[in-house]
Write an enzyme that holds these catalytic residues in place. Structure first.
Site, PDB file in Angstrom:
ATOM      1  N   ARG A  51       0.790  -1.226   0.000  1.00 28.21           N
ATOM      2  CA  ARG A  51       0.000   0.000   0.000  1.00 28.21           C
ATOM      3  C   ARG A  51       0.825   1.280   0.000  1.00 28.21           C
ATOM      4  NH1 ARG A  51      -2.812  -3.909   1.575  1.00 28.21           N
ATOM      5  NH2 ARG A  51      -0.847  -4.416   2.542  1.00 28.21           N
ATOM      6  N   THR A  52       1.782   1.356   0.901  1.00 33.28           N
ATOM      7  CA  THR A  52       2.440   2.655   1.094  1.00 33.28           C
ATOM      8  C   THR A  52       3.248   3.036  -0.150  1.00 33.28           C
ATOM      9  OG1 THR A  52       2.552   2.060   3.411  1.00 33.28           O
ATOM     10  CG2 THR A  52       3.785   4.007   2.745  1.00 33.28           C
ATOM     11  N   LYS A  80      25.398  -3.142  -1.134  1.00 28.85           N
ATOM     12  CA  LYS A  80      26.866  -3.054  -1.233  1.00 28.85           C
ATOM     13  C   LYS A  80      27.447  -2.272  -0.063  1.00 28.85           C
ATOM     14  CE  LYS A  80      26.179  -2.458  -6.171  1.00 28.85           C
ATOM     15  NZ  LYS A  80      26.200  -1.352  -7.154  1.00 28.85           N
ATOM     16  N   ARG A 101      10.946   4.090   3.275  1.00 28.01           N
ATOM     17  CA  ARG A 101      10.617   3.124   4.339  1.00 28.01           C
ATOM     18  C   ARG A 101      11.910   2.394   4.707  1.00 28.01           C
ATOM     19  NH1 ARG A 101       5.655  -0.994   4.546  1.00 28.01           N
ATOM     20  NH2 ARG A 101       4.719   0.980   5.166  1.00 28.01           N
ATOM     21  N   HIS A 129       4.635   5.982  11.428  1.00 24.67           N
ATOM     22  CA  HIS A 129       4.145   5.767  10.063  1.00 24.67           C
ATOM     23  C   HIS A 129       3.188   6.927   9.760  1.00 24.67           C
ATOM     24  CE1 HIS A 129       2.906   4.025   6.390  1.00 24.67           C
ATOM     25  NE2 HIS A 129       2.718   2.772   6.758  1.00 24.67           N
TER      26      HIS A 129
HETATM   27  N1   CP Z   1      -0.349   0.069   5.752  1.00 24.64           N
HETATM   28  C1   CP Z   1       0.858  -0.274   5.278  1.00 24.64           C
HETATM   29  O1   CP Z   1       1.903   0.292   5.661  1.00 24.64           O
HETATM   30  O2   CP Z   1       0.835  -1.264   4.324  1.00 24.64           O
HETATM   31  P1   CP Z   1       2.090  -1.748   3.479  1.00 24.64           P
HETATM   32  O3   CP Z   1       3.045  -2.393   4.437  1.00 24.64           O
HETATM   33  O4   CP Z   1       1.540  -2.671   2.449  1.00 24.64           O
HETATM   34  O5   CP Z   1       2.724  -0.512   2.878  1.00 24.64           O
END
Ligand code: CP
Length: 306
Positions: A51-52, A80, A101, A129
């Site tokens: 999703r993110t 590396k 991320r 998040h």
């Molecule tokens: N909600 C969320 O962070 O989903 P993903 O891990 O799929 O990005």
């Protein structure tokens, strides 16, 4: 230049503006279809995501911009041994904005200190998040019509669940918020969030183990997955993973207007039979995630659409 590291980076007034912009984007998508022409978003994902990553990419594509990036540390020069600070200095030469991320808490913060483009924290370890929180706030406001004066049940892995940590930080700024923290003893909300956020802001909360006990009194239930990737051993994860399973029998204990949210991915904690219940809002939440990220990209790039 602004970055997004935590939901606290935006004031309540700024969040309202962001959500209003997301609402306008939802109502008038064509108005925004060329807003980011010539701009590039880089997605730097050192951890798995559906999703993110893809919602940031969908957001930029919907705005007429372009995307680039990597979806695992293995497919980047991190494999590396390249540092986050060198990577972001490089990406700053290619893109106008990036979403990162990383499994390590604070990695996006390191990146923003060496970046000449806006950095969005797309999830850092068990810490924060913020774009999920923006999504959650927009979803709650759209479904309930407001963000204050409600009892919110947070259920599951409250120890490692970064979505819960960010959401608590954001919601305590609204009046009349009460929390019911529903978790097994081993996955309780970290003490520093209880003391530094809940106690400090005099937010009423209770901690319970049984979901059934909490359900009758909730305005909203936020379910979470047990975060397998943060456990130190498989045995503990296996013992905890099915501690909560929301099914229709439990939904019968909940008020008629108690929406169920989940940041997803879901494993077993919500039975698929619940998906057909009108109170199941987690796939609507996914859609709101695109609108709010479109609004965020426009805001961080300081692009105004008339
Ligand atoms: N909600 C969320 O962070 O989903 P993903 O891990 O799929 O990005």
């Amino acid at each position: 230049m602004r970055h997004l590291m935590s939901p606290m980076d935006f004031s309540v007034e700024e969040l309202e503006k962001l959500m209003d912009l997301a609402g306008d984007i939802e109502a008038n998508p064509a108005k925004y279809a060329h807003a980011c022409e010539g701009k590039k978003l880089a997605t730097l994902f050192y951890e798995p995501s559906t999703r993110t990553r893809l919602s940031h990419e969908a957001a930029m594509l919907n705005l007429g911009g372009n995307i680039m990036g990597f979806s695992s540390a293995d497919s980047s020069s991190a494999a590396k041994g390249e540092s986050v600070s060198d990577t972001i200095r490089t990406i700053s030469c290619y893109a106008d904005i990036c979403a990162m991320r990383h499994p390590k808490e604070g990695a996006p913060m390191v990146a923003c200190r060496h970046s000449s483009i806006p950095v969005i924290n797309a999830g850092d370890g068990g810490h924060q998040h913020p774009t999920q929180t923006l999504t959650d706030l927009l979803t709650i406001r759209s479904l309930k019509g407001h963000l204050g004066n409600m009892t919110i049940g947070l259920c599951g892995d409250l120890k490692f669940g970064r979505t819960v940590h960010s959401l608590i930080h954001a919601l305590v700024r609204y009046p009349g918020i009460r929390f019911v923290l529903i978790s097994p003893e081993e996955l309780r909300l970290p003490g520093y969030i209880r003391s530094d956020v809940l106690d400090k802001n005099e937010i009423p909360y209770e901690e319970v183990v049984r979901l059934e006990d909490a359900l009758p009194n909730l305005d909203l239930l936020y379910m979470t997955r047990v975060q397998k990737e943060r456990f130190f051993n498989e045995e503990d994860y296996v013992r905890m993973k099915d501690f909560y399973i929301l099914d229709m029998k439990k939904m019968a204990l909940a008020p008629e207007d108690m929406y169920v949210l989940h940041p997803l991915p879901r494993v077993n904690e919500i039975s698929v039979e619940v998906d057909a219940d009108p109170r199941a809002a987690y796939f609507k939440q996914v859609q709101y995630g695109v609108y709010i990220r479109m609004a965020l990209i426009l805001t961080l790039l300081e692009i105004e659409v008339k």
